[in-house]
Design a protein around this motif. Structure first.
Motif, PDB file in Angstrom:
ATOM      1  N   VAL A  47       0.823  -1.210   0.000  1.00 28.67           N
ATOM      2  CA  VAL A  47       0.000   0.000   0.000  1.00 28.67           C
ATOM      3  C   VAL A  47       0.859   1.263   0.000  1.00 28.67           C
ATOM      4  N   PRO A  48       1.914   1.362   0.834  1.00 28.64           N
ATOM      5  CA  PRO A  48       2.761   2.558   0.752  1.00 28.64           C
ATOM      6  C   PRO A  48       3.378   2.772  -0.631  1.00 28.64           C
ATOM      7  N   ALA A  49       3.812   1.684  -1.272  1.00 27.49           N
ATOM      8  CA  ALA A  49       4.428   1.829  -2.596  1.00 27.49           C
ATOM      9  C   ALA A  49       3.405   2.279  -3.635  1.00 27.49           C
ATOM     10  N   LEU A  50       2.215   1.710  -3.589  1.00 28.83           N
ATOM     11  CA  LEU A  50       1.192   2.114  -4.550  1.00 28.83           C
ATOM     12  C   LEU A  50       0.756   3.561  -4.312  1.00 28.83           C
ATOM     13  N   ASP A  51       0.668   3.951  -3.048  1.00 30.30           N
ATOM     14  CA  ASP A  51       0.335   5.358  -2.745  1.00 30.30           C
ATOM     15  C   ASP A  51       1.413   6.290  -3.293  1.00 30.30           C
ATOM     16  N   LEU A  52       2.669   5.889  -3.139  1.00 30.03           N
ATOM     17  CA  LEU A  52       3.776   6.714  -3.630  1.00 30.03           C
ATOM     18  C   LEU A  52       3.749   6.791  -5.155  1.00 30.03           C
ATOM     19  N   TYR A  53       3.464   5.673  -5.800  1.00 31.61           N
ATOM     20  CA  TYR A  53       3.369   5.662  -7.263  1.00 31.61           C
ATOM     21  C   TYR A  53       2.290   6.626  -7.745  1.00 31.61           C
ATOM     22  N   ARG A  54       1.129   6.555  -7.138  1.00 32.53           N
ATOM     23  CA  ARG A  54       0.024   7.419  -7.574  1.00 32.53           C
ATOM     24  C   ARG A  54       0.322   8.890  -7.280  1.00 32.53           C
ATOM     25  N   ALA A  55       0.929   9.149  -6.136  1.00 32.08           N
ATOM     26  CA  ALA A  55       1.246  10.541  -5.788  1.00 32.08           C
ATOM     27  C   ALA A  55       2.327  11.115  -6.702  1.00 32.08           C
ATOM     28  N   SER A  56       3.236  10.248  -7.183  1.00 31.85           N
ATOM     29  CA  SER A  56       4.346  10.702  -8.022  1.00 31.85           C
ATOM     30  C   SER A  56       3.974  10.751  -9.495  1.00 31.85           C
ATOM     31  N   PHE A  57       2.818  10.224  -9.852  1.00 25.72           N
ATOM     32  CA  PHE A  57       2.499  10.017 -11.266  1.00 25.72           C
ATOM     33  C   PHE A  57       2.373  11.323 -12.031  1.00 25.72           C
TER      34      PHE A  57
END
Length: 378
Positions: free
Chosen positions: A242-252
């Protein structure tokens, strides 16, 4: 109808589902598209040849049942994993399938010269136009000594540190887009775009989409910043999902490839008609991991060997934790577990890996999961 026409038709169908060759389509009652990650495992008493035959069977079953893509992963110096050469395996699988997307989950970029990867996957694209994925990781996929043997260098840190630069170089080779004056401007990955600019040249309009793979935040942030699809290894790094997916979406940042984030997660899952049998099968994978983590990699043990093994206290704790992240049981239980995981993570796609001793159990698991979701029978 000729084989070439069949290949073209299958490629057009693979592309037409999403228009970009990345996004899949959920079938039946599945919450998101379902795909397959195959480690091409070799069980005790079995051969690598048998494991490759099983890989073909799984890929064809996945295609028939409506799974979106089938990936293999690069691993080295592991007797129980016969997927050290993804490009070779994918070429074989391309010859035995027609529509399903095929790809690497992934090729470990620091192990290889970017030009070599571009040539290999350009060749695969020529074999299966419009249905090849190039997933890339920055880990070695093995221990440090083996990584040094692969790379012919002991300075292993450079591979991970240089990953963004290696990725940029690979992308340039795939697109044939080095600027004038660059040392590689006159070097071309073939098959590739240069063939379209040669006199009389005609080249495929497609090139393999790039995916970044990861089990932490580094590749998540990089994939987001480049507007690339992202695949997270939930099956062995569940706490970071979940932290990695949140970071991916926030960085997109939107790109020519994607206008919005697209993330899949690898999920260890195995279904059997009875809960006890599913438990027997996944225990073989857990014992394999115990041996790998303690420097004793080997073939995947049989269910009988795994049941008879006496785990010590530390090993038992590891096994309990490991199995807690493997969705297993009856088909209904696995369906419920996958549904919950998709909802909790917001993943756009679930890529299922079924690790067990024998090919029959793995094949049966994919059939049962497909049945549980009402996927087409083909």
């Amino acid at each position: 109808m000729s084989g070439e026409s069949d290949q073209t038709r299958g490629s057009e169908e693979a592309i037409s589902e999403s228009g970009d060759g990345i996004r899949g389509r959920a079938l039946g009652s599945a919450p998101v598209p379902l795909s397959v990650l195959d480690l091409v495992t070799v069980g005790a008493g079995h051969t690598a040849s048998g494991a490759v035959r099983t890989a073909v069977d799984i890929a064809r079953t996945a295609e028939r049942r409506g799974f979106h893509r089938y990936w293999v992963a690069e691993h080295h110096s592991m007797p129980g994993v016969a997927s050290s050469s993804p490009a070779v395996l994918l070429a074989h699988l391309a010859a035995h399938t027609e529509r399903i997307r095929l790809g690497s989950g992934g090729v470990m970029l620091p192990n290889h010269a970017p030009l070599v990867i571009a040539e290999q996957f350009g060749t695969l694209e020529a074999m299966a136009p419009g249905r090849v994925d190039l997933g890339l990781g920055r880990a070695p996929g093995t221990d440090g000594a083996t990584a040094a043997a692969l790379r012919r260098t002991e300075r292993l840190h450079e591979g991970a540190d240089d990953f963004p630069q290696q990725l940029a170089e690979l992308t340039r080779f795939l697109d044939d887009s080095f600027p004038d004056g660059h040392p590689y401007a006159k070097i071309h990955a073939v098959p590739g775009p240069v063939q379209a600019t040669s006199p009389g040249g005609v080249q495929s309009a497609h090139r393999p989409p790039l995916w970044l793979l990861g089990s932490s935040g580094f590749s998540a942030r990089l994939a987001g910043s480049l507007g690339l699809p992202f695949a997270f290894a939930h099956h062995f790094s569940a706490a970071n999902t979940v932290p990695a997916l949140d970071l991916y979406r926030a960085s997109f940042r939107p790109s020519e490839v994607l206008s919005e984030p697209y993330a899949l997660i690898g999920v260890a899952a195995l279904a059997a008609e009875e809960e006890h049998e599913a438990r027997r099968q996944v225990l073989t994978g857990a014992l394999s991991m115990v041996r790998l983590r303690t420097g004793r990699p080997g073939l995947v043990p049989s269910p009988e060997e795994a049941e008879a093994y006496r785990f010590n206290e530390l090993e038992r704790g590891f096994v309990d934790s490991w199995l807690g992240n493997v969705v297993h049981g009856t088909p209904d239980a696995v369906r419920q577990g996958l549904d919950e995981l998709a909802k909790r993570t917001g993943a756009d796609e679930l890529m299922i890996t079924a690790n067990a001793h024998g090919g029959a159990a793995r094949l049966r698991s994919y059939e049962l999961i497909a049945d549980a979701y009402g996927l087409p029978r083909g």
